[in-house]
Design an enzyme around this catalytic site. Sequence first.
Site, PDB file in Angstrom:
ATOM      1  CB  THR A  30      -0.797   0.024   1.277  1.00 58.33           C
ATOM      2  OG1 THR A  30      -0.315   0.002   2.307  1.00 58.33           O
ATOM      3  CG2 THR A  30      -1.637  -1.066   1.108  1.00 58.33           C
ATOM      4  CG  ASP A  31      -0.678   4.765  -1.923  1.00 53.35           C
ATOM      5  OD1 ASP A  31      -1.502   4.777  -0.939  1.00 53.35           O
ATOM      6  OD2 ASP A  31      -0.976   5.011  -3.063  1.00 53.35           O
ATOM      7  CG  PHE A  32       0.746   8.884   1.136  1.00 59.08           C
ATOM      8  CD1 PHE A  32      -0.669   9.653   1.185  1.00 59.08           C
ATOM      9  CD2 PHE A  32       1.221   8.738  -0.149  1.00 59.08           C
ATOM     10  CE1 PHE A  32      -0.879  10.299   0.274  1.00 59.08           C
ATOM     11  CE2 PHE A  32       0.758   9.595  -1.087  1.00 59.08           C
ATOM     12  CZ  PHE A  32      -0.423  10.423  -1.050  1.00 59.08           C
TER      13      PHE A  32
END
Length: 150
Positions: A30-32
């Site tokens: 995942t990203d932020f």
Amino acid sequence: MSVIEPPMHETAEVDGQGHRLGVRVYYEDTDFSGFVYHASYLRFLERGRTELLRELAGDQSDLHRDARGLVFVVRRMSLDFIRPARMDDLLTVVTRTRALRGASMHLTQDVRRGDAVLVSADVTVACVRDGRAVRLPDALRQRLAPGEAA
């Protein structure tokens, strides 16, 4: 409450639905924002293609050795990002053969959560030895044929 989940790796029968691979989304995917980072889908799709080949021809390292240096390289890929996935989602990568040519195969792949398609991909994979395109081995070609094994 206990939830029974499908196995992480399952292969569909020859039923026109394609090869299926279960993938769990981890934090590292995942990203932020908490959604799956777009490049993570490339890894999921690669795993789907690799497991399809493993089912049909065994380990790619064995195929590489037995076929005197044969490798597969992605020549072209087109992706449609339709819906996001999040951490802990259980996804299914579905890989199907669309067409076979002399030295290449055209595959379609979907990343799904349940029945919902999240990412759709069209992929052209070339068969290469020593940097040159070579014909797909006949035994693999037969197993990859649309409507047969994928």
